[in-house]
Design a protein around this motif. Structure first.
Motif, mmCIF file in Angstrom:
data_model
loop_
_atom_site.group_PDB
_atom_site.id
_atom_site.type_symbol
_atom_site.label_atom_id
_atom_site.label_comp_id
_atom_site.label_asym_id
_atom_site.label_seq_id
_atom_site.Cartn_x
_atom_site.Cartn_y
_atom_site.Cartn_z
ATOM 1 N N GLN A 1 4.680 -11.565 -17.973
ATOM 2 C CA GLN A 1 3.591 -11.586 -19.083
ATOM 3 C C GLN A 1 2.430 -10.695 -18.825
ATOM 4 O O GLN A 1 1.876 -10.114 -19.587
ATOM 5 C CB GLN A 1 3.224 -12.973 -19.285
ATOM 6 N N LEU B 1 3.525 -7.058 -19.602
ATOM 7 C CA LEU B 1 3.534 -6.989 -21.090
ATOM 8 C C LEU B 1 2.154 -6.804 -21.357
ATOM 9 O O LEU B 1 1.904 -5.976 -22.234
ATOM 10 C CB LEU B 1 4.304 -8.149 -21.638
ATOM 11 N N GLN C 1 0.678 -3.436 -23.277
ATOM 12 C CA GLN C 1 0.428 -3.583 -24.851
ATOM 13 C C GLN C 1 -1.072 -3.153 -24.809
ATOM 14 O O GLN C 1 -1.536 -2.635 -26.023
ATOM 15 C CB GLN C 1 0.597 -4.980 -25.301
ATOM 16 N N TYR D 1 1.471 -9.390 -31.282
ATOM 17 C CA TYR D 1 1.881 -9.598 -29.852
ATOM 18 C C TYR D 1 2.505 -10.867 -29.525
ATOM 19 O O TYR D 1 3.567 -10.940 -28.956
ATOM 20 C CB TYR D 1 0.871 -9.002 -28.945
ATOM 21 N N THR E 1 6.161 -11.581 -28.840
ATOM 22 C CA THR E 1 6.607 -12.106 -27.217
ATOM 23 C C THR E 1 7.586 -13.422 -27.645
ATOM 24 O O THR E 1 8.331 -13.508 -26.835
ATOM 25 C CB THR E 1 5.253 -12.438 -26.760
ATOM 26 N N SER F 1 11.088 -13.573 -25.949
ATOM 27 C CA SER F 1 11.477 -14.445 -25.293
ATOM 28 C C SER F 1 12.634 -15.384 -25.716
ATOM 29 O O SER F 1 13.370 -15.462 -24.548
ATOM 30 C CB SER F 1 10.254 -15.278 -24.786
ATOM 31 N N TYR G 1 14.093 -5.997 -23.439
ATOM 32 C CA TYR G 1 12.563 -6.780 -24.082
ATOM 33 C C TYR G 1 11.768 -5.546 -24.817
ATOM 34 O O TYR G 1 11.236 -5.726 -25.756
ATOM 35 C CB TYR G 1 12.012 -7.209 -22.701
ATOM 36 N N SER G 2 11.544 -4.386 -24.187
ATOM 37 C CA SER G 2 10.768 -3.354 -24.584
ATOM 38 C C SER G 2 11.388 -2.740 -25.928
ATOM 39 O O SER G 2 10.631 -2.515 -26.879
ATOM 40 C CB SER G 2 10.378 -2.515 -23.610
ATOM 41 N N SER H 1 10.406 -4.946 -28.857
ATOM 42 C CA SER H 1 9.236 -4.780 -29.343
ATOM 43 C C SER H 1 9.004 -3.445 -30.080
ATOM 44 O O SER H 1 8.204 -3.341 -31.054
ATOM 45 C CB SER H 1 8.258 -4.880 -28.080
#
Length: 239
Positions: free
Chosen positions: A128, A131, A135, A164, A168, A172, A208-209, A212
Motif C-alpha cells: 500500500q 501504491l 499514485q 484510488y 484499490t 485487492s 495489480y498495476s 489500475s
C-alpha cells in the motif's frame, strides 16, 4: 583578496561549463534527426490525438510500474525485519474461497510467505505504501504531461483519491484469485524458493498495476479537463 579571486574564477568556470552543456543539448535538440522525430510526433498527434494521448499515458504508467516493482520488494524486505510480519491482517470478508475458507479483500495472514503465511501487516504496508507513492507521482505526471489539464487541481485530487480507494479495493479483491497460485507455482512447484518469491512479487505487482491502468484512463479523461483557451493554445503550439 586571493581567495575572492579564486572564488570568482571558480564561479566563472562553472558558468562556462553550464553554458557549454546548455549549448550541447540545444544542438542535439535542433539536430535534423531529433527535429524529424519531433515533427513526425506532431503530425501523428494532430491526426490521432486520442491515440497519441493514450500512448503517453501508457509510457508514463509503465514508468510508474517499474518504480513500483523496485520499491515494493525493498519495502517488503525492510518490514520483514520487524514484528509486523507476524501481525495478521485479514479484513473485509466477502464470502468463501474455493477451499471453503473466508475470502478477504485484504488477505495477509501472519507469517512469511515461505512458511505458508501471507506476509502479514508487513506485506500489506509494503504494497500500500508503494501504491500510494506511485499514485501521487502518477497524478502529477498524468495531469501535467498526458492530459495537460488546467482544471481545478484540488477537485481533481479529490476525485482521484476516491477513485484510488475504489480501485484499490477492487484490485485487492481480485488479488486473492491469482496471488497464492503464482507464489505456489514459482516457490514450490518449480522449486525456485526465495528467487521465486521475488519473481512472484514482480508478477503480482504487474497484474495489480495492470488492473489500475485500464480503469484509470477513462477516469483521468473526466477529472483532468482542459479549458477552451488551453486547447487553443496547445493547438497553436503544435502548428
Amino acid at each position: 583578496m586571493d581567495k575572492n579571486v579564486e572564488v570568482l574564477e571558480v564561479n566563472q568556470n562553472e558558468q562556462v561549463n553550464d553554458d557549454s552543456n546548455k549549448g550541447f543539448f540545444k544542438k542535439i535538440g535542433q539536430s535534423g534527426f531529433v527535429q524529424w522525430w519531433v515533427n513526425l510526433w506532431k503530425k501523428f498527434k494532430k491526426k490521432y490525438p486520442n491515440v497519441a494521448q493514450f500512448f503517453v499515458f501508457f509510457m508514463l504508467s509503465n514508468g510508474v510500474t517499474v518504480l513500483q516493482m523496485l520499491l515494493m520488494p525493498a519495502l517488503k524486505a525492510i518490514f520483514a525485519t520487524t514484528n509486523l510480519i507476524n501481525t495478521n491482517f485479514q479484513i473485509l470478508a466477502i464470502g468463501q474461497s474455493l477451499e471453503g475458507s473466508s475470502y478477504y479483500i485484504f488477505d495477509f495472514p501472519a507469517g512469511t510467505i515461505a512458511s505458508g503465511g501471507g506476509g502479514g501487516l508487513a506485506f500489506f504496508l509494503a504494497v500500500q505504501i508503494t501504491l500510494l507513492i506511485a499514485q501521487v507521482i502518477n497524478f502529477f505526471a498524468q495531469r501535467n504531461i498526458t492530459f495537460k489539464s488546467d482544471g481545478n487541481p484540488w477537485k481533481a485530487a479529490m476525485w482521484y483519491a476516491i477513485a484510488y480507494v475504489a480501485i484499490t479495493i477492487l484490485a485487492s479483491a481480485a488479488r486473492g484469485l491469482y496471488t497464492v497460485p503464482i507464489y505456489n507455482l514459482l516457490m514450490n512447484t518449480w522449486g525456485m524458493g526465495a528467487a521465486g518469491e521475488t519473481l512472484a512479487d514482480f508478477i503480482t505487482m504487474i497484474i495489480y498495476s495492470a488492473i489500475s491502468f485500464w480503469v484509470f484512463f477513462p477516469i483521468f479523461k473526466l477529472i483532468f479537463p482542459q479549458s477552451k483557451e488551453k486547447k487553443e493554445a496547445l493547438q497553436a503550439q503544435d502548428n
